[in-house]
Motif scaffolding. Structure first.
Motif, PDB file in Angstrom:
ATOM      1  N   TRP A 154      13.107  -2.888  -1.940  1.00  0.00           N
ATOM      2  CA  TRP A 154      11.438  -2.934  -2.428  1.00  0.00           C
ATOM      3  C   TRP A 154      10.257  -3.119  -1.292  1.00  0.00           C
ATOM      4  CZ3 TRP A 154       9.628  -1.095  -6.751  1.00  0.00           C
ATOM      5  CH2 TRP A 154      11.064  -1.401  -8.291  1.00  0.00           C
ATOM      6  N   LEU A 155      10.568  -4.469   0.150  1.00  0.00           N
ATOM      7  CA  LEU A 155       9.707  -5.036   1.152  1.00  0.00           C
ATOM      8  C   LEU A 155       9.769  -4.281   1.807  1.00  0.00           C
ATOM      9  CD1 LEU A 155       9.721  -8.609  -0.291  1.00  0.00           C
ATOM     10  CD2 LEU A 155       7.603  -6.592  -1.176  1.00  0.00           C
ATOM     11  N   GLY A 156      11.126  -3.337   1.935  1.00  0.00           N
ATOM     12  CA  GLY A 156      11.680  -2.785   3.169  1.00  0.00           C
ATOM     13  C   GLY A 156      10.506  -1.330   3.532  1.00  0.00           C
ATOM     14  N   ASN A 157      10.467  -0.534   2.388  1.00  0.00           N
ATOM     15  CA  ASN A 157      10.269   0.428   1.926  1.00  0.00           C
ATOM     16  C   ASN A 157       8.452   0.331   1.540  1.00  0.00           C
ATOM     17  OD1 ASN A 157       9.479   3.056   0.686  1.00  0.00           O
ATOM     18  ND2 ASN A 157      11.290   3.332   0.148  1.00  0.00           N
ATOM     19  N   PRO A 158       7.863   1.964   2.649  1.00  0.00           N
ATOM     20  CA  PRO A 158       6.807   1.571   2.384  1.00  0.00           C
ATOM     21  C   PRO A 158       5.702   1.761   1.577  1.00  0.00           C
ATOM     22  CG  PRO A 158       6.838   2.844   3.946  1.00  0.00           C
ATOM     23  CD  PRO A 158       8.484   2.595   3.812  1.00  0.00           C
ATOM     24  N   THR A 159       5.990   2.208   0.287  1.00  0.00           N
ATOM     25  CA  THR A 159       5.348   2.946  -1.050  1.00  0.00           C
ATOM     26  C   THR A 159       6.064   1.957  -1.743  1.00  0.00           C
ATOM     27  OG1 THR A 159       6.613   5.502  -0.479  1.00  0.00           O
ATOM     28  CG2 THR A 159       5.008   4.845  -2.404  1.00  0.00           C
ATOM     29  N   LEU A 160       7.224   1.899  -2.071  1.00  0.00           N
ATOM     30  CA  LEU A 160       7.693   0.686  -2.957  1.00  0.00           C
ATOM     31  C   LEU A 160       7.329  -0.819  -2.901  1.00  0.00           C
ATOM     32  CD1 LEU A 160      12.016   1.537  -3.144  1.00  0.00           C
ATOM     33  CD2 LEU A 160       9.846   2.232  -4.569  1.00  0.00           C
ATOM     34  N   ALA A 161       7.287  -0.918  -1.339  1.00  0.00           N
ATOM     35  CA  ALA A 161       6.207  -2.307  -0.847  1.00  0.00           C
ATOM     36  C   ALA A 161       5.401  -2.291  -1.615  1.00  0.00           C
ATOM     37  CB  ALA A 161       5.943  -2.800   0.776  1.00  0.00           C
ATOM     38  N   MET A 162       4.368  -1.217  -1.336  1.00  0.00           N
ATOM     39  CA  MET A 162       3.059  -0.884  -2.360  1.00  0.00           C
ATOM     40  C   MET A 162       3.235  -1.110  -3.255  1.00  0.00           C
ATOM     41  SD  MET A 162      -0.691  -0.764  -1.520  1.00  0.00           S
ATOM     42  CE  MET A 162      -0.784  -0.066  -0.073  1.00  0.00           C
ATOM     43  N   ILE A 163       3.780  -0.750  -4.281  1.00  0.00           N
ATOM     44  CA  ILE A 163       4.134  -0.981  -5.738  1.00  0.00           C
ATOM     45  C   ILE A 163       4.314  -2.157  -5.797  1.00  0.00           C
ATOM     46  CG2 ILE A 163       5.798  -0.404  -7.492  1.00  0.00           C
ATOM     47  CD1 ILE A 163       5.866   2.852  -6.385  1.00  0.00           C
ATOM     48  N   ALA A 164       4.928  -3.035  -5.143  1.00  0.00           N
ATOM     49  CA  ALA A 164       5.403  -4.205  -5.634  1.00  0.00           C
ATOM     50  C   ALA A 164       4.685  -4.858  -5.260  1.00  0.00           C
ATOM     51  CB  ALA A 164       6.476  -5.085  -4.170  1.00  0.00           C
ATOM     52  N   VAL A 165       3.670  -4.873  -4.664  1.00  0.00           N
ATOM     53  CA  VAL A 165       2.673  -5.547  -4.016  1.00  0.00           C
ATOM     54  C   VAL A 165       1.437  -6.012  -5.455  1.00  0.00           C
ATOM     55  CG1 VAL A 165       0.256  -5.393  -2.534  1.00  0.00           C
ATOM     56  CG2 VAL A 165       2.264  -6.565  -2.225  1.00  0.00           C
ATOM     57  N   VAL A 239       1.792 -13.169   2.693  1.00  0.00           N
ATOM     58  CA  VAL A 239       2.481 -14.143   2.304  1.00  0.00           C
ATOM     59  C   VAL A 239       3.759 -13.124   1.938  1.00  0.00           C
ATOM     60  CG1 VAL A 239       3.910 -15.863   0.603  1.00  0.00           C
ATOM     61  CG2 VAL A 239       1.506 -16.135   1.822  1.00  0.00           C
ATOM     62  N   MET A 240       3.725 -11.946   0.971  1.00  0.00           N
ATOM     63  CA  MET A 240       4.938 -10.919   0.380  1.00  0.00           C
ATOM     64  C   MET A 240       5.237 -10.772   1.334  1.00  0.00           C
ATOM     65  SD  MET A 240       3.948  -9.941  -3.442  1.00  0.00           S
ATOM     66  CE  MET A 240       5.143  -8.786  -4.075  1.00  0.00           C
ATOM     67  N   THR A 241       4.646  -9.511   2.616  1.00  0.00           N
ATOM     68  CA  THR A 241       4.882  -8.452   3.088  1.00  0.00           C
ATOM     69  C   THR A 241       4.325  -8.794   4.731  1.00  0.00           C
ATOM     70  OG1 THR A 241       2.593  -7.059   3.004  1.00  0.00           O
ATOM     71  CG2 THR A 241       5.208  -7.021   0.828  1.00  0.00           C
ATOM     72  N   GLY A 242       2.872  -9.602   4.619  1.00  0.00           N
ATOM     73  CA  GLY A 242       2.597  -9.817   5.670  1.00  0.00           C
ATOM     74  C   GLY A 242       2.239  -8.614   6.470  1.00  0.00           C
ATOM     75  N   GLY A 243       1.727  -7.925   5.680  1.00  0.00           N
ATOM     76  CA  GLY A 243       0.837  -6.354   6.256  1.00  0.00           C
ATOM     77  C   GLY A 243       2.338  -5.267   6.164  1.00  0.00           C
ATOM     78  N   GLY A 244       3.594  -6.007   6.236  1.00  0.00           N
ATOM     79  CA  GLY A 244       4.362  -4.772   6.497  1.00  0.00           C
ATOM     80  C   GLY A 244       4.807  -4.121   4.674  1.00  0.00           C
ATOM     81  N   ALA A 248       2.876  -0.728   6.073  1.00  0.00           N
ATOM     82  CA  ALA A 248       2.029   0.582   5.055  1.00  0.00           C
ATOM     83  C   ALA A 248       1.308  -0.348   3.574  1.00  0.00           C
ATOM     84  CB  ALA A 248       3.885   0.514   4.505  1.00  0.00           C
ATOM     85  N   THR A 249       1.608  -1.780   4.014  1.00  0.00           N
ATOM     86  CA  THR A 249       0.636  -2.960   2.892  1.00  0.00           C
ATOM     87  C   THR A 249      -0.385  -3.563   3.397  1.00  0.00           C
ATOM     88  OG1 THR A 249       1.995  -4.705   3.508  1.00  0.00           O
ATOM     89  CG2 THR A 249       2.308  -2.938   1.031  1.00  0.00           C
ATOM     90  N   GLU A 250      -0.913  -3.509   4.643  1.00  0.00           N
ATOM     91  CA  GLU A 250      -1.629  -3.853   5.883  1.00  0.00           C
ATOM     92  C   GLU A 250      -3.282  -3.113   5.305  1.00  0.00           C
ATOM     93  OE1 GLU A 250      -2.168  -5.472  10.124  1.00  0.00           O
ATOM     94  OE2 GLU A 250      -3.054  -3.545   9.669  1.00  0.00           O
ATOM     95  N   THR A 251      -3.739  -4.566   4.753  1.00  0.00           N
ATOM     96  CA  THR A 251      -4.866  -4.051   3.778  1.00  0.00           C
ATOM     97  C   THR A 251      -6.182  -4.299   4.661  1.00  0.00           C
ATOM     98  OG1 THR A 251      -5.790  -5.934   3.110  1.00  0.00           O
ATOM     99  CG2 THR A 251      -4.596  -3.998   1.333  1.00  0.00           C
ATOM    100  N   VAL A 252      -7.747  -4.340   4.850  1.00  0.00           N
ATOM    101  CA  VAL A 252      -8.544  -4.260   5.781  1.00  0.00           C
ATOM    102  C   VAL A 252      -8.270  -6.210   6.368  1.00  0.00           C
ATOM    103  CG1 VAL A 252     -10.447  -3.736   6.119  1.00  0.00           C
ATOM    104  CG2 VAL A 252      -9.329  -1.681   4.971  1.00  0.00           C
ATOM    105  N   SER A 253      -8.280  -6.733   5.400  1.00  0.00           N
ATOM    106  CA  SER A 253      -8.457  -8.067   5.937  1.00  0.00           C
ATOM    107  C   SER A 253      -7.648  -8.946   6.801  1.00  0.00           C
ATOM    108  CB  SER A 253      -8.504  -9.052   4.444  1.00  0.00           C
ATOM    109  OG  SER A 253      -7.653  -8.538   3.260  1.00  0.00           O
ATOM    110  N   ILE A 254      -6.572  -8.065   6.354  1.00  0.00           N
ATOM    111  CA  ILE A 254      -5.267  -8.444   7.379  1.00  0.00           C
ATOM    112  C   ILE A 254      -5.360  -7.454   8.681  1.00  0.00           C
ATOM    113  CG2 ILE A 254      -2.640  -8.263   7.206  1.00  0.00           C
ATOM    114  CD1 ILE A 254      -2.231  -9.176   4.804  1.00  0.00           C
TER     115      ILE A 254
END
Lengths: 302, 435, 288
Positions: A154-165, A239-244, A248-254
């Motif tokens: 989950w957390l290693g796949n860009p789309t799935l990581a976003m879904i998990a988050v 904490v969950m993905t560190g933006g990875g 792929a899950t890096e938001t502006v604040s990160i």
């Protein structure tokens, strides 16, 4: 004459009582933002050995061609929209359920509160464990259901990581929306529904014709709150993905945090803060306009 | 009943008693203060350091313990950090940014030194070390610890990227170990056609620091460069760099590397290779002892060589490793330097390497008889280490690496062409460095 | 709503409510409780159970070694004390500064009151991530690094808007005659607040205090940035930074135990004060 003196004293007292709170808020809120505006026209990073060098609008220019910034903005948009939408839908559902009278309603309401009360960062670690590719519960359930063979990363796949988050965030903040909407629901008089159903309306029609319009002010307020919070989400993703993975899950604040704390690029980080702040201000302004209009509509329905 | 003052003697006696009591109190207090002061002075000087979790055991039981034994007045307090290098970097950065110096000894990954030095967090060791002492280490390892003529890091262990190959399979097929990129492709295709292996060549292609490390080797092999630290010149949009990217892409397109290679990190590639399904592997030296373990199907079938290169160019081995520096704000500069001197000494490093099996930094340890007895592949590694190539020793390395990773990943995943990717990467890197 | 439902039931003859309501309630409970329960279970499982594939849901054996390891390998007790100290102190400051301010905005006529109220409202929406850079500079300049004040002051500021809004609505609900008669009796504003109004709004203070406490306990980014000394860390930061001994070992057991221990105070608060919390939340938000 005496009234003036009394009024003056009232003013003075008022200001004295207000002052501590005002000072604290000004120092903590106003100063950093003003400072960010100021620092954004300087370059202060490892290239300048952390000295401040005036550079005009070059930081903003750099932002234009910064692929990572636009990527983070996109991620933030995806995250915010999906999160808030899901939370709204689920929140209305939960509020409707909690609005019913049933045994143990108090306990269920308490349970509903728990996700909101727990620290996001701590639960973020828990969610990473739940979504773990080898030992995670989600993969286990999917495997038992026969939907997958081997564990999904989950957390290693860009789309799935976003879904998990997004899922983790929805879990955490649905209670907030649900409780706000519940308060709104409870203020809607039952007579309205009675009258409507007497006219032959189904519960679903009542929902759309009565509940939603009357709930609109609360919906807008909670969406406003949630939008501002989701836009600047930091704890959970850090904490969950560190933006990875791979941003792929890096938001502006990160991105802002990395820019400042890891890359020590203070000038550019300030520019990023300023732009994020402005985006937020515009969005909130738009939402407030909608809110005033929605309030007027609600008054009309009543 | 005894209200009336007794004789004069008694009055005197009373006075003395009071004076005596005060005196006693005074002496007692003095004694306590003095004892405390002496005890405090006896307190050992404590050097704090933050160490990556996997290394804590080896260092504590090894160099740190030995140093403390020989220096009873100094203690090394190890604070255990997370498992990931970038997280440890963040912890160090946060601590130093706050202005204090909770750490005296700083464990430095090879690529951190310019950043920490530029930020003013490290003490310059240039004047404390003689050039003879520095010659004991590989040139590149020492170079990596420099920033603007100062020296900030003393290496304690290294790492080099190497090419692993199935000696048995190559011999059986009558192939020589590949020297050039072309050789590698051809050998892979031959072995795959013969169904000896599923995949020809496996490497780390995920978007992370390891991608940059792997890429500098291919870049060097084509005669290109990433960033010249002295001139700040960026070489990513040169033909050599684009060729390097195209080579990597071709391995996937030609079916030599599995498509999943763009998600692999070191452990993924090692597992594939050790499962016997791959002919060539690019990885760090730690794989070799694991491959030669009892029970491994690759036992005594694997050999190593420097990475392949283009005809006429040199092969590149990415240099990794860890070293120690001294925090500039530390109040125990002398004691920290004592520790550092001990760590860089031959005896300490030899014991450390023998115990933990890491790749040495001191050249002589590669060929030391005791070490070679335990790790026979070290002399080969020395030859590779001496050809090592550094990732750019610039303060903004982390950002530059991030830029390269993003665009390289996009090119490898076929989202952009190599030219577009490298041109964008070069342009962003130039903007980054122009401050 | 309930009335309308019963009418529709009698029309169609099927008691929909009896069918969907229990299912819905069950779904709600499972959705919200499952992750927490999973952590509870994980925290008492032995390592073999934790890394068992397929997943072992209920522990085959129970162990408290993970809880114990929290205190032996890391100063977890300290973390809890740190969190408690910072949360309680900032809550007290918040109430001390916020209640008077709320009263002013509720009752007194002040020039610029609207503006201040607007500012308070705006600030409620403010994301704290935009502030950490400026505050970092202040911390560096005033040498407040690794000092609890670096957390207490920002936490107070963060919670002041909500405090002011909630307390303001409570003050507005108090009968005005009370204040008027007190003034006639010669009380000035300070005495009025201290002796009469505050005791009456004690429940509201408790409510606000709980909300503030929870928010302060859960805060992450400032705690992450301004405190680097291991012994001064707060729970969220410490839990997120728990690590294992080898490269491939992530201590899932101790992390789960840390989750439970670190959130127990909050869960207890919620259990006992659920009603108040909901009141406070809705009062604060709806007023916007």
């Amino acid at each position: 004459m005496k009234l003036d003196v009394v009024q003056k004293r009232e003013q003075k007292t008022g200001w004295i009582l207000l002052l501590p709170a005002l000072i604290v808020m000004l120092v903590v809120y106003a100063y950093p933002i003003l400072r960010a505006f100021w620092l954004s026209v300087f370059t202060q990073n490892l290239g300048t050995e952390l000295e401040q060098v005036f550079s005009g609008l070059s930081n903003y220019g750099r932002m234009f061609s910064d692929g990572r910034f636009w990527q983070s903005l996109w991620n933030t948009t995806v995250f915010t929209t999906s999160s808030v939408l899901l939370e709204l839908i689920l929140g209305i559902g939960v509020a409707l359920v909690l609005n019913q009278a049933f045994r143990g309603r108090g306990i269920v309401r308490t349970i509903t509160l728990i996700p909101w009360a727990l620290p996001t960062a701590v639960m973020g670690v828990a969610w990473a464990w739940i979504f773990n590719d080898q030992y995670g519960v989600v993969n286990d359930i999917l495997r038992r259901l026969g939907l997958i063979e081997t564990g999904i990363s989950w957390l290693g796949n860009p789309t799935l990581a976003m879904i998990a988050v997004i899922l983790a965030d929805v879990w955490k903040t649905t209670p907030f929306i649900a409780l706000l909407l519940l308060a709104g629901l409870q203020s809607i008089s039952g007579d309205l529904y009675e009258a409507h159903s007497l006219d032959g309306a189904t519960p679903i029609q009542s929902f759309w014709k009565i509940t939603v319009p009357l709930l609109m002010p609360q919906i807008i307020v909670s969406v406003l709150f949630r939008f501002a919070q989701a836009f600047a989400i930091f704890d959970l993703i850090q904490v969950m993905t560190g933006g990875g993975p791979g941003g792929a899950t890096e938001t502006v604040s990160i991105y802002i945090y990395s820019t400042v704390m890891r890359y020590l690029d203070f000038g550019y980080g300030s520019a990023l803060i300023v732009v994020t702040f402005l985006i937020l201000v515009i969005a909130v302004a738009i939402a407030s306009l909608l809110l005033t209009r929605a309030r007027a509509n609600a008054a009309g329905v009543r | 009943m005894n209200r009336q003052p007794k004789s004069k003697l008694h009055t005197l006696h009373l006075k003395l008693k009071k004076w005596y009591q005060w005196m006693l109190l005074f002496v007692l207090s003095l004694g306590i203060i003095l004892t405390t002061w002496i005890v405090m002075a006896q307190q050992p000087v404590v050097l704090n350091t933050l160490i990556l979790a996997p290394d804590v055991k080896d260092l504590r039981a090894g160099m740190f313990q030995d140093f403390e034994k020989e220096n009873p007045g100094i203690r090394i307090n190890v604070i255990e950090g997370p498992n990931a290098a970038n997280l440890v970097e963040d912890l160090y950065s946060s601590a130093f940014l706050l202005g204090e110096s909770p750490y005296d000894l700083v464990l430095l990954d090879i690529v951190w030194t310019p950043k920490f030095a530029a930020a003013g967090w490290l003490s310059d060791l240039q004047d404390r070390v003689s050039s003879e002492e520095l010659n004991a280490f590989t040139v590149q390892d020492i170079e990596a610890g420099r920033y603007r003529d100062g020296l900030y890091r003393i290496p304690i262990r290294s790492d080099v990227g190497i090419l692993y190959y199935r000696e048995d399979l190559l011999k059986a097929a009558g192939l020589k170990p590949p020297e050039t990129f072309q050789d590698l492709i051809q050998a892979s295709q031959t072995l795959q056609k013969q169904n000896k292996v599923d995949w020809g060549y496996v490497w780390q292609g995920r978007q992370y620091e390891g991608l940059s490390a792997m890429f500098v080797e291919v870049l060097e092999g084509y005669g290109g460069f990433w960033v010249n630290p002295d001139t700040q010149e960026v070489g990513l949009d040169r033909p050599e760099a684009i060729q390097a990217v195209e080579f990597l892409r071709s391995t996937i397109q030609k079916g030599i590397s599995p498509p999943g290679v763009t998600t692999y990190i070191e452990e993924d590639t090692r597992r594939l290779f050790q499962g016997g399904q791959v002919a060539f592997l690019r990885n760090w030296p730690y794989v070799l002892p694991l491959a030669n373990e009892a029970g491994s199907q690759l036992r005594n079938r694997v050999a190593i060589k420097p990475m392949v290169h283009a005809p006429g160019e040199t092969s590149g081995a990415c240099l990794g490793g860890w070293g120690f520096g001294i925090a500039s704000n530390s109040t125990h500069q002398e004691e920290a330097w004592k520790a550092l001197q001990y760590f860089m000494s031959r005896e300490a490093q030899k014991r450390f390497i023998l115990g933990a099996g890491y790749v040495p930094s001191r050249k002589e340890l590669f060929t030391d008889p005791d070490v070679v007895a335990k790790y026979p592949y070290f002399p080969e590694l020395l030859q590779i280490a001496e050809k090592a190539v550094l990732r750019p020793a610039i303060p903004q390395y982390a950002q530059a690496s991030d830029i390269l990773q993003r665009y390289l990943s996009a090119a490898l995943a076929n989202r952009t062409s190599p030219e577009q990717a490298m041109q964008a990467a070069a342009s962003e890197t130039r903007t980054l460095l122009s401050r | 709503m309930a009335i309308a439902q019963s009418r529709s039931q009698s029309k169609s003859g099927v008691n929909w409510r009896a069918i969907w309501l229990p299912i819905a309630v069950a779904l709600v409970v499972i959705f919200f409780l499952a992750p927490v329960l999973w952590q509870v279970l994980t925290s008492v499982k032995v390592n073999e159970d934790i890394s068992a594939v397929p997943t072992v849901y209920f522990p085959t054996r129970y162990t408290f070694e993970h809880y114990a390891s929290l205190f032996t390998r890391r100063p977890f007790g300290l973390y809890i004390l740190n969190s408690a100290f910072v949360s309680i102190t900032s809550t007290l400051f918040c109430l001390a500064f916020g209640a008077p301010a709320a009263y002013v905005l509720a009752r007194l006529r002040l020039v610029g009151k609207e503006i201040i109220l607007a500012i308070v409202l705006i600030v409620t929406l403010f994301p704290t991530v935009l502030l950490f850079l400026g505050l970092l500079e202040i911390v560096q300049a005033t040498n407040l690094a690794n000092n609890f004040l670096a957390l207490i002051i920002p936490y107070t500021a963060i919670n002041l808007p909500l405090t002011i809004l909630v307390m303001r609505s409570f003050f507005q609900q108090l009968p005005k005659d009370l204040e008027d008669s007190a003034r006639v009796d010669g009380y000035n504003t300070f005495q009025l607040l201290w002796k009469i109004l505050l005791p009456m709004t004690l429940p509201a203070l408790v409510t606000t205090g709980i909300l503030t406490f929870i928010a302060a306990w859960n805060e992450f980014i400032f705690a992450l940035t301004f405190i680097s000394q291991e012994t001064m860390k707060t729970i969220p930061v410490a839990t997120a930074q728990l690590s294992g001994a080898t490269v491939f070992e992530i201590p899932y057991g101790p992390i789960a135990a840390a989750t439970i221990l670190g959130t127990l105070p909050l869960v207890l608060l919620v259990l006992f004060f659920q009603r108040k919390i909901v009141q406070g939340l809705t009062a604060g938000a709806v007023k916007g």
